[in-house]
Motif scaffolding. Structure first.
Motif, PDB file in Angstrom:
ATOM      1  N   PHE A 157       0.750  -1.117   0.103  1.00  0.00           N
ATOM      2  CA  PHE A 157       0.093   0.205  -0.079  1.00  0.00           C
ATOM      3  C   PHE A 157       0.923   1.432  -0.138  1.00  0.00           C
ATOM      4  N   SER A 158       1.897   1.147   0.804  1.00  0.00           N
ATOM      5  CA  SER A 158       2.674   2.378   0.938  1.00  0.00           C
ATOM      6  C   SER A 158       3.602   2.561  -0.339  1.00  0.00           C
ATOM      7  N   ILE A 159       3.868   1.482  -1.020  1.00  0.00           N
ATOM      8  CA  ILE A 159       4.588   1.489  -2.517  1.00  0.00           C
ATOM      9  C   ILE A 159       3.669   2.065  -3.533  1.00  0.00           C
ATOM     10  N   ASP A 171       2.787   6.028  -2.716  1.00  0.00           N
ATOM     11  CA  ASP A 171       3.954   6.677  -3.028  1.00  0.00           C
ATOM     12  C   ASP A 171       4.422   6.753  -4.671  1.00  0.00           C
ATOM     13  N   ALA A 172       4.135   5.680  -5.163  1.00  0.00           N
ATOM     14  CA  ALA A 172       4.451   5.720  -6.561  1.00  0.00           C
ATOM     15  C   ALA A 172       3.175   6.438  -7.412  1.00  0.00           C
ATOM     16  N   LEU A 173       2.135   6.509  -6.949  1.00  0.00           N
ATOM     17  CA  LEU A 173       0.902   7.265  -7.452  1.00  0.00           C
ATOM     18  C   LEU A 173       1.418   8.717  -7.654  1.00  0.00           C
ATOM     19  N   ALA A 174       1.706   9.269  -6.264  1.00  0.00           N
ATOM     20  CA  ALA A 174       2.354  10.574  -5.890  1.00  0.00           C
ATOM     21  C   ALA A 174       3.440  10.963  -6.534  1.00  0.00           C
ATOM     22  N   GLN A 208      -0.230  19.104   6.132  1.00  0.00           N
ATOM     23  CA  GLN A 208       1.008  18.343   6.929  1.00  0.00           C
ATOM     24  C   GLN A 208       0.496  17.142   7.576  1.00  0.00           C
ATOM     25  N   GLY A 209      -0.944  16.831   7.675  1.00  0.00           N
ATOM     26  CA  GLY A 209      -1.143  15.603   8.549  1.00  0.00           C
ATOM     27  C   GLY A 209      -1.370  14.435   7.961  1.00  0.00           C
ATOM     28  N   SER A 210      -2.046  13.502   8.289  1.00  0.00           N
ATOM     29  CA  SER A 210      -2.133  12.231   7.485  1.00  0.00           C
ATOM     30  C   SER A 210      -3.946  12.230   7.437  1.00  0.00           C
ATOM     31  N   ALA A 211      -4.346  11.363   6.628  1.00  0.00           N
ATOM     32  CA  ALA A 211      -5.712  11.113   6.426  1.00  0.00           C
ATOM     33  C   ALA A 211      -5.905   9.660   6.871  1.00  0.00           C
ATOM     34  N   ASP A 212      -6.860   9.408   7.589  1.00  0.00           N
ATOM     35  CA  ASP A 212      -7.213   7.924   8.135  1.00  0.00           C
ATOM     36  C   ASP A 212      -8.171   7.342   7.447  1.00  0.00           C
ATOM     37  N   LEU A 213      -7.662   6.213   6.811  1.00  0.00           N
ATOM     38  CA  LEU A 213      -8.835   5.602   5.957  1.00  0.00           C
ATOM     39  C   LEU A 213      -9.414   4.330   6.470  1.00  0.00           C
ATOM     40  N   GLY A 214      -9.171   4.228   7.851  1.00  0.00           N
ATOM     41  CA  GLY A 214      -9.532   3.065   8.808  1.00  0.00           C
ATOM     42  C   GLY A 214      -8.577   1.872   8.772  1.00  0.00           C
ATOM     43  N   PHE A 215      -7.765   1.284   7.765  1.00  0.00           N
ATOM     44  CA  PHE A 215      -6.984   0.404   7.589  1.00  0.00           C
ATOM     45  C   PHE A 215      -5.490   1.072   7.590  1.00  0.00           C
ATOM     46  N   ARG A 216      -5.403   2.226   7.251  1.00  0.00           N
ATOM     47  CA  ARG A 216      -4.065   2.756   6.809  1.00  0.00           C
ATOM     48  C   ARG A 216      -4.189   4.418   6.801  1.00  0.00           C
ATOM     49  N   THR A 217      -3.176   5.096   7.091  1.00  0.00           N
ATOM     50  CA  THR A 217      -2.974   6.612   6.917  1.00  0.00           C
ATOM     51  C   THR A 217      -2.231   6.886   5.903  1.00  0.00           C
ATOM     52  N   ILE A 218      -2.646   7.892   5.046  1.00  0.00           N
ATOM     53  CA  ILE A 218      -1.883   8.544   4.038  1.00  0.00           C
ATOM     54  C   ILE A 218      -1.652   9.895   4.243  1.00  0.00           C
ATOM     55  N   PRO A 219      -0.388  10.399   4.025  1.00  0.00           N
ATOM     56  CA  PRO A 219      -0.078  11.594   4.024  1.00  0.00           C
ATOM     57  C   PRO A 219      -1.022  12.662   3.361  1.00  0.00           C
ATOM     58  N   VAL A 220      -1.574  13.618   3.677  1.00  0.00           N
ATOM     59  CA  VAL A 220      -2.482  14.518   2.933  1.00  0.00           C
ATOM     60  C   VAL A 220      -1.979  14.950   1.973  1.00  0.00           C
ATOM     61  N   ALA A 262       5.562   4.014 -10.719  1.00  0.00           N
ATOM     62  CA  ALA A 262       5.402   2.807  -9.885  1.00  0.00           C
ATOM     63  C   ALA A 262       6.762   1.868  -9.900  1.00  0.00           C
ATOM     64  N   ILE A 263       7.228   1.609 -11.110  1.00  0.00           N
ATOM     65  CA  ILE A 263       8.640   0.820 -11.166  1.00  0.00           C
ATOM     66  C   ILE A 263       9.833   1.623 -10.363  1.00  0.00           C
ATOM     67  N   ASP A 264       9.955   2.645 -10.489  1.00  0.00           N
ATOM     68  CA  ASP A 264      11.197   3.284  -9.940  1.00  0.00           C
ATOM     69  C   ASP A 264      10.782   3.235  -8.149  1.00  0.00           C
ATOM     70  N   THR A 265       9.678   3.550  -8.043  1.00  0.00           N
ATOM     71  CA  THR A 265       9.348   3.516  -6.317  1.00  0.00           C
ATOM     72  C   THR A 265       9.449   2.082  -5.878  1.00  0.00           C
ATOM     73  N   ALA A 266       8.866   1.199  -6.482  1.00  0.00           N
ATOM     74  CA  ALA A 266       8.882  -0.389  -6.131  1.00  0.00           C
ATOM     75  C   ALA A 266      10.418  -0.726  -6.023  1.00  0.00           C
ATOM     76  N   GLY A 267      11.179  -0.212  -7.030  1.00  0.00           N
ATOM     77  CA  GLY A 267      12.580  -0.674  -6.910  1.00  0.00           C
ATOM     78  C   GLY A 267      13.506  -0.214  -5.877  1.00  0.00           C
ATOM     79  N   ARG A 268      13.160   1.177  -5.325  1.00  0.00           N
ATOM     80  CA  ARG A 268      13.735   1.939  -4.343  1.00  0.00           C
ATOM     81  C   ARG A 268      13.302   1.305  -3.176  1.00  0.00           C
ATOM     82  N   TYR A 269      11.983   1.129  -2.837  1.00  0.00           N
ATOM     83  CA  TYR A 269      11.553   0.276  -1.676  1.00  0.00           C
ATOM     84  C   TYR A 269      12.169  -1.118  -1.514  1.00  0.00           C
ATOM     85  N   LEU A 270      12.335  -2.050  -2.428  1.00  0.00           N
ATOM     86  CA  LEU A 270      12.542  -3.340  -2.416  1.00  0.00           C
ATOM     87  C   LEU A 270      13.924  -3.758  -2.588  1.00  0.00           C
TER      88      LEU A 270
END
Length: 287
Positions: free
Chosen positions: A5-7, A10-13, A128-140, A250-258
């Motif tokens: 989910f984090s990937i 971040d990839a979409l942003a 500056q905060g995060s949005a709570d989706l219930g199962f996960r928070t996302i930086p606003v 998506a490819i760049d972000t996944a590569g940097r994460y993993l």
């Protein structure tokens, strides 16, 4: 699942930041036939102006964005009139040499005027905060960047495909002499298109500063990235640029994460593979 989910977020942003900045380059290359290697310099100028407006002048985040976009366009207008207009229709090598010269000039001026340090742009409290989706928070701020990318994509598509200005722009590109003979002021069309491209670059440089930090060599650091996005998506294609940005992001972000030790290896490997399969880009048009 949390990592996935984090990937994805971040990839979409990241992809949307690339899109907002590079879509102006796609327009100038695909529709105006100008290889503008100084495009990233305008994004850097926007970031510097926003940082100065917010940190030194006390502007709010929204006011800093507006100031950055307007000031960058004002700076770009004489450049378009006295420099870029001379290379419309010129050989690509001429365009490359002149625009990369502008890039180095902007970098030198930025270092002299603003110093050789990284510049930050304070976010508005609401971002500056995060949005709570219930199962996960996302930086606003990530959500804000994604929304900005969607708005830019829809607005540009409508302007180019559904308005009289878009018709005049495409007519000027296909046959400038005939368009002028029919009463289209081609110089004005090109100037407005260039101003819009520059304004989008400045806007992307500001809203994407959290992901692509504003620093003195920003214009050179991301020059190849912006060109790659346009090449993969197909110059002049808004859907192609959007798909390319999301895919490569998506490819760049996944590569940097993993596998962070590989750096940008997977990003450029994907670029090579796509260009081999689609030489004109994902949505490129035959010249």
């Amino acid at each position: 699942m949390q990592t996935v989910f984090s990937i994805a977020v971040d990839a979409l942003a990241y992809g949307m930041v690339l899109f907002v900045i590079s879509i102006g380059l796609s327009v100038t290359m695909g529709l105006m036939r100008v290889v503008n290697l100084a495009h990233g310099a305008f994004a850097m100028i926007g970031g510097y102006i926003a940082s100065y407006a917010a940190r030194d002048l006390g502007f709010g985040y929204a006011a800093a964005i507006i100031a950055a976009v307007v000031a960058t366009i004002i700076i770009a207008i004489p450049l378009e009139r006295f420099l870029y207009r001379r290379i419309y229709g010129a050989p690509e090598l001429t365009q490359v040499l002149m625009t990369i010269g502008i890039t180095f000039c902007v970098i030198g001026i930025a270092n002299y005027a603003m110093g050789p340090t990284l510049k930050t742009i304070p976010l508005a409290a609401a971002l500056q905060g995060s949005a709570d989706l219930g199962f996960r928070t996302i930086p606003v701020h990530r959500l804000f960047v994604i929304l900005c990318g969607l708005v830019v994509a829809v607005s540009l598509w409508f302007a180019i495909d559904r308005t009289s200005f878009g018709v005049k722009l495409r007519a000027s590109v296909d046959d400038a002499a005939m368009a002028a003979a029919l009463g289209v002021r081609t110089e004005v069309i090109y100037a407005v298109s260039f101003a819009v491209a520059v304004g989008l670059a400045a806007f992307g440089g500001v809203v994407g500063a959290e992901l692509l930090p504003v620093e003195p060599y920003y214009a050179l650091r991301y020059m190849v990235t912006f060109l790659v996005v346009v090449s993969v998506g197909g110059a002049g294609s808004i859907p192609g640029a959007l798909i390319a940005c999301l895919l490569l992001g998506a490819i760049d972000t996944a590569g940097r994460y993993l596998m962070p030790e590989f750096g940008e290896f997977f990003f450029y490997l994907a670029v090579i593979a796509i260009i081999c399969i689609f030489p004109r880009g994902l949505a490129g048009r035959a010249k």
